[in-house]
Design a protein around this motif. Sequence first.
Motif, short mmCIF file in Angstrom:
data_model
loop_
_atom_site.label_atom_id
_atom_site.label_comp_id
_atom_site.label_asym_id
_atom_site.label_seq_id
_atom_site.Cartn_x
_atom_site.Cartn_y
_atom_site.Cartn_z
N GLU A 124 0.79 -1.23 0.00
CA GLU A 124 0.00 0.00 0.00
C GLU A 124 0.82 1.28 0.00
N GLY A 125 1.84 1.36 0.86
CA GLY A 125 2.46 2.64 1.13
C GLY A 125 3.89 2.78 0.66
N TYR A 126 4.33 4.04 0.59
CA TYR A 126 5.71 4.33 0.21
C TYR A 126 6.71 3.63 1.13
N MET A 127 6.49 3.73 2.43
CA MET A 127 7.44 3.15 3.37
C MET A 127 7.43 1.64 3.32
N ASP A 128 6.30 1.03 2.99
CA ASP A 128 6.26 -0.42 2.80
C ASP A 128 7.23 -0.83 1.69
N TYR A 145 -1.17 -6.21 1.60
CA TYR A 145 -1.74 -4.97 2.13
C TYR A 145 -1.88 -5.05 3.65
N ASP A 146 -2.00 -3.86 4.27
CA ASP A 146 -2.31 -3.82 5.70
C ASP A 146 -3.63 -4.53 5.93
N MET A 147 -3.78 -5.12 7.10
CA MET A 147 -5.01 -5.85 7.38
C MET A 147 -6.03 -5.01 8.14
N ASP A 148 -5.88 -3.65 8.10
CA ASP A 148 -6.91 -2.79 8.68
C ASP A 148 -8.05 -2.66 7.68
N GLY A 149 -9.04 -1.84 8.02
CA GLY A 149 -10.23 -1.72 7.16
C GLY A 149 -9.90 -1.25 5.76
N ALA A 150 -9.05 -0.20 5.66
CA ALA A 150 -8.70 0.34 4.35
C ALA A 150 -7.91 -0.68 3.55
N GLY A 151 -7.00 -1.39 4.23
CA GLY A 151 -6.20 -2.40 3.54
C GLY A 151 -7.04 -3.55 3.03
N GLN A 152 -8.00 -3.99 3.86
CA GLN A 152 -8.90 -5.07 3.43
C GLN A 152 -9.70 -4.65 2.20
N LYS A 153 -10.17 -3.42 2.22
CA LYS A 153 -10.97 -2.92 1.10
C LYS A 153 -10.12 -2.85 -0.17
N ALA A 154 -8.87 -2.38 -0.02
CA ALA A 154 -7.98 -2.29 -1.17
C ALA A 154 -7.66 -3.68 -1.71
N ALA A 155 -7.45 -4.65 -0.81
CA ALA A 155 -7.15 -6.01 -1.24
C ALA A 155 -8.32 -6.60 -2.02
N ASP A 200 -0.81 -9.94 13.33
CA ASP A 200 -0.87 -8.94 14.40
C ASP A 200 -1.20 -7.55 13.90
N GLY A 201 -1.91 -7.47 12.78
CA GLY A 201 -2.31 -6.17 12.28
C GLY A 201 -1.17 -5.31 11.78
N LYS A 202 0.01 -5.89 11.58
CA LYS A 202 1.17 -5.11 11.14
C LYS A 202 1.11 -4.85 9.65
N ASP A 203 1.83 -3.79 9.24
CA ASP A 203 1.97 -3.56 7.81
C ASP A 203 3.32 -4.10 7.36
N PRO A 204 3.56 -4.23 6.05
CA PRO A 204 4.84 -4.79 5.58
C PRO A 204 6.06 -4.03 6.09
N ASP A 205 5.94 -2.71 6.22
CA ASP A 205 7.06 -1.91 6.73
C ASP A 205 7.45 -2.37 8.14
N ASP A 206 6.48 -2.44 9.03
CA ASP A 206 6.75 -2.90 10.41
C ASP A 206 7.34 -4.30 10.40
#
Length: 589
Positions: free
Chosen positions: A266-270, A309-319, A340-346
Amino acid sequence: MSRHFDNDLIERIKEANDIVAVISEHVALKKKGKNYWGCCPFHNEKTPSFSVTPEKGFFYCFGCHASGNAINFLMRYENLTFPEALERLAARANIPLPTAELSAEERKRNAHRQELYEVNQLATTFFHNCLTKTEMGKTGLAYLRNRGLSDEIIARFQLGFAPDSWDRLYRAFTERGISPGLLVETGLCRQGNNGRVYDYFRNRVMFPICDGKGRVVGFGGRVLDDSTPKYLNSPENVIFNKGHLLFAFDKAYRAIREKRQAILVEGYMDVISAHNRGVTNVVASLGTAYTKDHGRLLLRQADEVVLAYDMDGAGQKAARRAIELLQNTEFKVRVVAMPDGKDPDDYVRNHGPEAFLALVDKAVKPFEFLLNDALIRYDSTDIQGKQAVLEEVFPFIAATSNQVQREGYLRALALPLWMDTSSVFRHFRQFLAKGNVTLEKEAAPNVTVEASSSEEDALMAMTVGSKAAYERVMAYLPKEDITMSVHRSMLDKMAMLSASGEAWTFTALEAVFDEEETNELSRLMVIGDDAYEESKLDVYIRAVRLRSLREQYKAHSVLADQLSRAGDSKFVEELRRCQEIQALINEWS
């Protein structure tokens, strides 16, 4: 100036560039027999399956089926357009290219686009210097280093910092003679209602966004505190269209091509964190959902897209949106469930690249992802929960064009929902009727024999390589004797070329062939005989004709037997047809 290339010029440029020499600049080749062999640069392999035939100027990989001529090789290897690859080869052979005068309007438009590119590059340098060389950028540099980024990756991605000032960039650029209008058009500045022009990006870490050629076309900016919006992108303009770009594609396409896999985040930092730790086949959409244009960018480079993608609401929707667009495409698709709800960057920073790649290896297919997600969110032990799960996955199943696969998905729902298969199918029919949903239909299959004989391959290789061979084949061999549908369609295109009176060259053939036919042309040229010999061609014509006649005889014999057993008098007609075919077999033998 714009370039115009006719077939004669293209043929001349190809003839002036030995394909072995061109490819050897990038791939180690070793002569074996009449061809040269090496490890394919377009997929990972240890045993060479990449073959180049210098006499005919084609390459073909027997592993991943990449194919083409020297122009196609450079297009694919260097991510060039056709004109760019042709210009590269023309310069290599010192062949001057014709130019066509542009209209005044075209010259003005091109000059304006070039100004936008130059302003963006100046802004990139400005932000990068603010980050790395001034007191103003210390907080931004500390932020990036705290995220584990090396100086090398900061330089490679040209990361920067926008000062906490209303007009520092504006003043610096206008003092250099850059017009406020250009600064507003690129999105670096905005104009208020009072007419005052001010910097659009302030107190943000800056991420330059490049097109496929590495030119900066826009920026993303991230705040360092809790202010909103967290991320701010340049507004779209004539050189910046978010739906057509993938962040870091210019840096990732080689790794994507080598692995035949793109990891979409999803993100630049990812993206940057992954590249920072050596996982370089990672790209991101620019604050938008995945689009079909993104798919076209990836299609020539990858066979598989992995959604991380992140597994938050926005990430789920994007996926889910990406799954929808990737469904029924050429891509193999899998989805990573970030723990654990982490994003690829974390995850990459805290667990390392090996752990992240292990997650990618365990990525599941879209149906499994959607079902697992629904089973987590709903209680599948009660009726309402079961219904909710079904309604979550039914749209995906309905959009699946392959009927066998669709029925397999429906059967797979029975066990986790503790339902019998007939009930699942009944609920699915009700879902279709209730929502007036039409099932996605699979394209009509192209009925063909999977593999042609070596005789047919040899015959087709001679036929496309020589107009005399083509004319001899057409004189003696019915097109219906050709088993491969792609070969039959190639013969149709060759008939068009022959009727046009145009010179019979590989360039002219490639101009009328579609992608599948051009790939087959490359394969035939690599495996085919060196030159057309009438006596050798006649041997192949006879072999193909006899094979076809024997297959026809067998089919009519079986039909005659079936009709005779059924008491149908038409069996006499089939026997007569068998006698006619046998006579032809005797004649051709």
